[in-house]
Design a protein around this motif. Structure first.
Motif, PDB file in Angstrom:
ATOM      1  N   GLN A  86       0.800  -1.205  -0.011  1.00 17.26           N
ATOM      2  CA  GLN A  86      -0.156   0.071   0.138  1.00 17.26           C
ATOM      3  C   GLN A  86       0.959   1.346  -0.103  1.00 17.26           C
ATOM      4  N   ALA A  87       0.740   2.009  -1.076  1.00 10.10           N
ATOM      5  CA  ALA A  87       1.605   3.342  -1.087  1.00 10.10           C
ATOM      6  C   ALA A  87       0.574   4.449  -0.453  1.00 10.10           C
ATOM      7  N   PRO A  88       1.260   5.462  -0.150  1.00  9.19           N
ATOM      8  CA  PRO A  88       0.556   6.399   0.518  1.00  9.19           C
ATOM      9  C   PRO A  88      -0.647   7.088  -0.519  1.00  9.19           C
ATOM     10  N   GLY A  89      -1.971   7.266   0.001  1.00  8.11           N
ATOM     11  CA  GLY A  89      -2.819   7.525  -0.823  1.00  8.11           C
ATOM     12  C   GLY A  89      -3.475   6.813  -1.794  1.00  8.11           C
ATOM     13  N   LYS A  90      -2.960   5.468  -1.909  1.00  2.71           N
ATOM     14  CA  LYS A  90      -3.503   4.486  -2.661  1.00  2.71           C
ATOM     15  C   LYS A  90      -4.207   3.104  -1.816  1.00  2.71           C
ATOM     16  N   GLU A  91      -4.990   2.505  -2.767  1.00  6.62           N
ATOM     17  CA  GLU A  91      -5.492   1.252  -2.023  1.00  6.62           C
ATOM     18  C   GLU A  91      -4.325   0.333  -1.993  1.00  6.62           C
ATOM     19  N   ARG A  92      -4.775  -0.671  -0.745  1.00  5.32           N
ATOM     20  CA  ARG A  92      -3.806  -1.985  -0.905  1.00  5.32           C
ATOM     21  C   ARG A  92      -4.027  -2.756  -2.357  1.00  5.32           C
ATOM     22  N   GLU A  93      -2.739  -3.143  -2.791  1.00  2.00           N
ATOM     23  CA  GLU A  93      -2.818  -3.864  -3.913  1.00  2.00           C
ATOM     24  C   GLU A  93      -2.054  -4.969  -3.941  1.00  2.00           C
ATOM     25  N   PHE A  94      -2.504  -6.211  -4.637  1.00  2.00           N
ATOM     26  CA  PHE A  94      -1.835  -7.368  -4.622  1.00  2.00           C
ATOM     27  C   PHE A  94      -0.634  -7.415  -5.241  1.00  2.00           C
TER      28      PHE A  94
END
Length: 124
Positions: A39-47
């Protein structure tokens, strides 16, 4: 109670490498699939990547395919993510997760246990 603890994060220059580890408690580690998410700042958690219970089946996000390698050691109750050719866009908190099933999944909602994460920062 299952506990997952990530380690190995840090600051690296673009093009460099890091190896993340995820140490799991419990005697049934080898029965279940595992995964890495970020998970990057301001983004959704991603696979990022997933591995089945034997380690024989792995799946990667397109963004990391060919650069990252997921693996596991069921004797040591540990999963790894070898990251190479790192890019600035790989900067994120990386989480390991465990399913209650033996097969792989890209879906965060299908993982029942999560670690607290380790920060990976890639500088240009």
């Amino acid at each position: 109670q299952v506990q997952l603890v990530e380690s190995g994060g840090g600051l690296v220059q673009a093009g460099g490498s890091l190896r993340l580890s995820c140490a799991a408690s419990g005697r049934t580690f080898g029965n279940y699939a595992m995964g890495w998410f970020r998970q990057a700042p301001g983004k959704e958690r991603e696979f990022v990547a997933t591995i089945n219970w034997t380690g024989g089946t792995t799946t990667y996000a397109d963004s990391v395919k060919g650069r990252f390698t997921i693996s596991r050691d069921n004797v040591k109750n540990t999963m790894y993510l070898q990251m190479s050719s790192l890019k600035t866009e790989d900067t994120a908190v990386y989480y390991c997760a465990r399913r209650l099933r033996s097969g792989t999944s890209r879906m965060a909602g299908e993982y029942e246990y999560w670690g607290r994460g380790t920060q990976v920062t890639v500088s240009s």
